[in-house]
Design an enzyme around this catalytic site. Structure first.
Site, PDB file in Angstrom:
ATOM      1  CE  LYS A 155      -2.305  -0.552   3.558  1.00  0.00           C
ATOM      2  NZ  LYS A 155      -1.911  -1.699   4.280  1.00  0.00           N
ATOM      3  NE  ARG A 231      -6.051  -0.211   9.891  1.00  0.00           N
ATOM      4  CZ  ARG A 231      -5.874   1.079  10.171  1.00  0.00           C
ATOM      5  NH1 ARG A 231      -6.719   1.939  10.709  1.00  0.00           N
ATOM      6  NH2 ARG A 231      -4.409   1.455   9.914  1.00  0.00           N
ATOM      7  NE  ARG A 266       7.812  -3.704   7.115  1.00  0.00           N
ATOM      8  CZ  ARG A 266       6.702  -3.807   6.995  1.00  0.00           C
ATOM      9  NH1 ARG A 266       5.753  -3.388   6.032  1.00  0.00           N
ATOM     10  NH2 ARG A 266       5.844  -4.234   8.068  1.00  0.00           N
ATOM     11  NE  ARG A 296       6.677  -1.700  12.178  1.00  0.00           N
ATOM     12  CZ  ARG A 296       5.332  -1.350  11.439  1.00  0.00           C
ATOM     13  NH1 ARG A 296       5.582  -0.888  10.292  1.00  0.00           N
ATOM     14  NH2 ARG A 296       4.256  -1.961  11.768  1.00  0.00           N
ATOM     15  NE  ARG A 307       1.114  -6.032  11.541  1.00  0.00           N
ATOM     16  CZ  ARG A 307       2.437  -6.181  11.504  1.00  0.00           C
ATOM     17  NH1 ARG A 307       2.903  -6.703  12.856  1.00  0.00           N
ATOM     18  NH2 ARG A 307       3.352  -6.258  10.594  1.00  0.00           N
TER      19      ARG A 307
END
Length: 352
Positions: A155, A231, A266, A296, A307
């Site tokens: 996104k 969401r 990532r 992260r 998630r």
């Protein structure tokens, strides 16, 4: 008596020589036939160098002048062999005609394929030009867009491209909440009270923040792109009740296993803010840069699956609220290919 014996001996000797000559002749003829079959098999199968060079050099001439039948290169592997003499004029000419037809057909096929390639290239060029023209026209219209997708579906990358192409304002709920709190608006103060208490900001407060932000001049003039919001179905209904409608709802689809791989690889550079991926977008071969990269805390497989489970729980209901304007896109394609499909989706859904 002696004369009779001599006669018998002569006849026997003559018969023996005749039989021997007949065997020799038959062997010679059999050898010639075998050579012809080998040569013909090599020609028909098109195998270069099928016949050993020794046979090629020693092909009998049958007392006739030797001609180089393949001086033009029509029969690879048979240079120096008089195929017309071996096969016979009729068969040789028939073989040459067949070979010529094959060559001409190959040329026609290659020309046809080249024409197809040229037509495809011209069509693609016209399609891109047409798409760019539509995008330019839509820049004058304040587009209202929503993009959705699981974490790491791409996104962020596509939002940056959409913002540049269509000139819309890119908005995420986190940025809007932080901006409202910093501006000390009424909904910002309400949101801050929940955030300071470690509580989730309720939908009505978030909708208030979104509604206020979309009413600002830049969004009203340039259009907007909501990133990952709504969401839930409740948030989608609340937007509708607030009079906020979108022109196009973009859904990026990526399999869960691919998403997990994207998430765990990532890394971010705290100095430049650059985002890397250890597989798909490796950082520079610089020890200083690689040494300061951070992951992260929630970019682990365990937390990513949590998630994803939350995302899958609500995504179908959210899509159901935008059935008429929803376009689903394969997010596993290259960013450029995804971007092209996104642009086509927007131009097809937005009312002219």
């Amino acid at each position: 008596m002696a004369l009779n014996n001599l006669t018998v001996n002569l006849v026997t000797s003559w018969e023996s020589r005749r039989k021997q000559n007949r065997k020799t002749t038959m062997l010679r003829e059999a050898s010639v036939v075998l050579i012809c079959l080998v040569l013909l098999l090599g020609v028909l199968t098109g195998v270069e160098g099928f016949v050993p060079s020794t046979i090629q050099r020693k092909t009998p001439s049958f007392g006739l002048p030797t001609r180089l039948a393949d001086s033009s290169g029509d029969f690879p592997g048979f240079e120096g062999v008089d195929l017309e003499q071996v096969l016979g004029t009729l068969k040789f000419k028939k073989l040459k005609r067949k070979l010529k037809r094959k060559k001409n057909q190959a040329i026609r096929d290659a020309e046809a394929e080249a024409i197809k390639d040229a037509n495809r290239a011209a069509h693609d060029a016209r399609t891109r030009a047409n798409l760019e023209s539509k995008i330019e026209k839509l820049k004058k219209k304040a587009l209202k867009l929503i993009i959705s997708g699981a974490p790491a579906s791409g996104k962020g990358t596509q939002c940056a491209i959409i913002k540049e192409k269509f000139g819309v304002v890119h908005l995420s709920t986190g940025d809007m909440l932080r901006a409202a709190v910093a501006a000390e608006t009424e909904v910002g103060k309400t949101a801050k009270s929940y955030m300071d208490g470690g509580k989730l900001v309720p939908d009505e407060v978030i909708i208030g923040v979104v509604k206020d932000r979309l009413a600002e001049e830049d969004c009203a003039s340039n259009g907007w792109l909501l990133d990952g919001f709504p969401r839930t179905q409740e948030q989608a209904k609340a937007l509708e009740e607030a009079g906020i409608y979108a022109d196009c709802f973009i859904m990026l689809n990526v399999p869960d296993d691919d998403l997990i791989e994207r998430v765990v690889g990532r890394r971010s550079d705290p100095v430049t803010g650059e985002i890397y991926h250890m597989t798909f977008k490796p950082p520079p071969e610089d020890e200083e840069i690689r040494g300061r990269l951070e992951q992260r805390s929630d970019d682990t497989e365990e937390k990513a699956r949590v998630r994803l489970e939350q995302f899958h729980t609500n995504v179908d209901a959210v899509k159901g609220s935008y059935t008429k304007i929803c376009v689903e896109i394969d997010g596993t394609l290259t960013p450029d290919d995804v971007s092209e499909k996104v642009a086509k989706a927007i131009t097809s859904k937005v009312k002219k």
